[in-house]
Design an enzyme around this catalytic site. Sequence first.
Site, PDB file in Angstrom:
ATOM      1  N   ASP A  93      44.252  45.825  44.910  1.00  0.00           N
ATOM      2  CA  ASP A  93      43.160  45.985  43.953  1.00  0.00           C
ATOM      3  C   ASP A  93      41.856  45.704  44.685  1.00  0.00           C
ATOM      4  O   ASP A  93      41.435  46.477  45.524  1.00  0.00           O
ATOM      5  CB  ASP A  93      43.376  45.057  42.759  1.00  0.00           C
ATOM      6  CG  ASP A  93      42.383  45.319  41.633  1.00  0.00           C
ATOM      7  OD1 ASP A  93      41.770  46.393  41.617  1.00  0.00           O
ATOM      8  OD2 ASP A  93      42.227  44.436  40.776  1.00  0.00           O
ATOM      9  N   ASP A 129      44.800  41.348  44.727  1.00  0.00           N
ATOM     10  CA  ASP A 129      43.571  41.168  45.499  1.00  0.00           C
ATOM     11  C   ASP A 129      43.876  40.488  46.836  1.00  0.00           C
ATOM     12  O   ASP A 129      44.960  39.919  47.035  1.00  0.00           O
ATOM     13  CB  ASP A 129      42.572  40.301  44.730  1.00  0.00           C
ATOM     14  CG  ASP A 129      42.078  40.968  43.455  1.00  0.00           C
ATOM     15  OD1 ASP A 129      42.095  42.216  43.406  1.00  0.00           O
ATOM     16  OD2 ASP A 129      41.681  40.245  42.522  1.00  0.00           O
ATOM     17  N   ASP A 136      37.403  39.256  45.047  1.00  0.00           N
ATOM     18  CA  ASP A 136      36.877  39.169  43.690  1.00  0.00           C
ATOM     19  C   ASP A 136      36.382  37.750  43.435  1.00  0.00           C
ATOM     20  O   ASP A 136      37.182  36.792  43.465  1.00  0.00           O
ATOM     21  CB  ASP A 136      37.958  39.508  42.653  1.00  0.00           C
ATOM     22  CG  ASP A 136      38.201  41.000  42.515  1.00  0.00           C
ATOM     23  OD1 ASP A 136      37.535  41.773  43.240  1.00  0.00           O
ATOM     24  OD2 ASP A 136      39.059  41.390  41.698  1.00  0.00           O
ATOM     25  N   ARG A 168      31.881  48.917  45.375  1.00  0.00           N
ATOM     26  CA  ARG A 168      31.820  47.445  45.366  1.00  0.00           C
ATOM     27  C   ARG A 168      31.569  46.918  46.778  1.00  0.00           C
ATOM     28  O   ARG A 168      32.387  46.176  47.329  1.00  0.00           O
ATOM     29  CB  ARG A 168      33.097  46.833  44.800  1.00  0.00           C
ATOM     30  CG  ARG A 168      33.385  47.222  43.363  1.00  0.00           C
ATOM     31  CD  ARG A 168      34.600  46.455  42.851  1.00  0.00           C
ATOM     32  NE  ARG A 168      34.968  46.887  41.505  1.00  0.00           N
ATOM     33  CZ  ARG A 168      36.045  46.453  40.841  1.00  0.00           C
ATOM     34  NH1 ARG A 168      36.855  45.585  41.423  1.00  0.00           N
ATOM     35  NH2 ARG A 168      36.305  46.880  39.627  1.00  0.00           N
TER      36      ARG A 168
END
Length: 669
Positions: A189, A167, A193, A240
């Site tokens: 990724d 991330d 997050d 997302r």
Amino acid sequence: MTHLRSKRLRARAMASAWALATALGLGGLSPAPAAVAADSTEAAAAQPQAADRLSDTPHGFASLAGGTTGGAGGKVVTVTDQASLAKYAAAEGRYIIRVKGSIAVEPFGSNIQVTSDKTIVGVGTSGEIVHGELHLNPGTHNVIIRNLTIRDSYVEGDWDGKTQDFDGIQMDTVHHVWIDHNRLTHMGDGLLDIRKDSEYITVSNNRFDNHNKAFGIGWTDNVKTQITIDHNWFSGTKQRNPVVDNAAYAHLYNNYLSAQVADGDPVWSYGNWSRGRTKMVIENSYYEDVQHPYQADATAELVERGSILKNTTGRHDEWGTAFDPRDFYDYRLDPADAVPALVKKFSGPQKILGTNTVLNVPADYPTVQSAVDAVPNGNDGEVTVRIAPGTYREHVKVPAGKPYVTLRGTGDDREDTVIVYDTPAGEVKPDGSTQGSWGSATVVVQGNDFTARNLTFSNDYDEAAHGQSQALAMKTTGDRIVFENTAFLGNQDTLMTDSPKLETVSRVYIRDSYIEGDVDFIYGRATTVIEKSVIKALNRGSATNNGWITAASTWKENPYGFLITDSKVVSDAPAGSVHLGRPWHPGGNPDAIAQVLFRDTELPAAIKASPWTDMGGFSWKGARFTEYRTYGPGAAITADRPQMSDADAAHHTVADYLAGTDDWAPYLP
């Protein structure tokens, strides 16, 4: 004496402001003209609030429940390599970490651990973290991550991010985090997050681009997270943007979603998704070329109002009542049609951010000196110490190794914020020596490129009770020193502007200020310009000699010493009892030949008819003392008052005194 000085501060400031207005022919201060109305909503929103949009103060949920201050109150450090970044990001205690330049993280995809009470900020647009992740473990709190580019941990061929958990920023079970003005792109990724019951989060003014899974929130069955997401730009991302799973409150406003990746996926290409039991509010966002711009699970709630949809398809879900964000905090909602221009201009890293670190006294640092101590040696970026109104009884020293420091009072007037002490030069130290001028000074500035604004510097040593002594309010030796809207209060030797040694030229510019004293109260060898200011010669109680305004010790090779211009000298001393100055030759050095020019300045009746005197066996006639177009009851042209010629005056301007070899021009707007 201390209490008398404090009571006299406001009266002096009012008197000096009146005198300055009189001297300059000003009737008062006028506010800046109102901004001309913009031709469109978009332009109106983009123009005047630039400073607000770059504010160092968190907003939204990160501002609640005690707020988010990051590393405020700790040391300031600048890092240029992975080892230093990792060291300070993981250290115990508070740090403001400036990331300067690009830092490539090894091994590829590795984590940089970030612990509580940290601010990590990129310097201008240079700060980059490449191939690595900023990671916040459970329990981490009070973290600010700003103005960084975090990029390129993408594993070729893994568009879905299934092989590596690389991330950009990842956090689990944290609280009070502000993610602001970053660019996150092309990671392995997720770009961002925020996981597992994290609380009091604000994500603002960021760019998410060139990626599949941009920004996820949740990974929990608990409904705890409170998050504000505003003024972000999602471009060239697939999903997302964000997805919010089981958040108690998710407030999304003024975000811009554009140019979604079009790969034909009917489900997993989407904009905002309210999942689980999330309560989501979307306001005045802008969706362009987006599939499923906003959607909600049947168990979730989603309220949308005021957004603009352009070339969108798929789901536009709205159900439930969610919540009212204004029950929690106030915020400014920009018109939806202004969002693309605003977000394109103000999102992502900004040139101005990270270049001026702000330290607050006493909110973050208890004393002015403790804030100065937080500035790193060899500092290469501007540091502003914002000082709240009050009286700070302390000695302050800005060392030579700490340039680019600004002290700024935040009160309405300069007398609202006072730095004061009462040390005389003759005070005996524990080793039996005396303080001397260095030790007596309330404030000492050795660092270059120092600025002070809206402050009063005072030495309130009580001469009446303890006898006459040097007692400096301010001593400077650094170069390129600026004082604006400041006051210097004292008696003997109030203000010393000096240089590290005789042959070194240091420059000081003083504007819109007030200086008072009696004996040699403006002195030293620095090239010093005092412009548009008020100088008060105090009454020592003598009918014939109430002291000297200046005592310059200019190096003989330096053509420019003291210039006092467009100012006003005031005094309540008897007529003909105050001198303009005398020549100071420290240690009897014949190479210190004073240069002083009073130019276009009003002089009171207190000035002597013969205003220059000898000092230490050196005749004033050997110095470079002149006047040019002085006026008022204390002005005269006599044999004892040398006048500068028009030809010479053309080369003795503010610009001439300050330019040096680097064309320094602090007087320009």
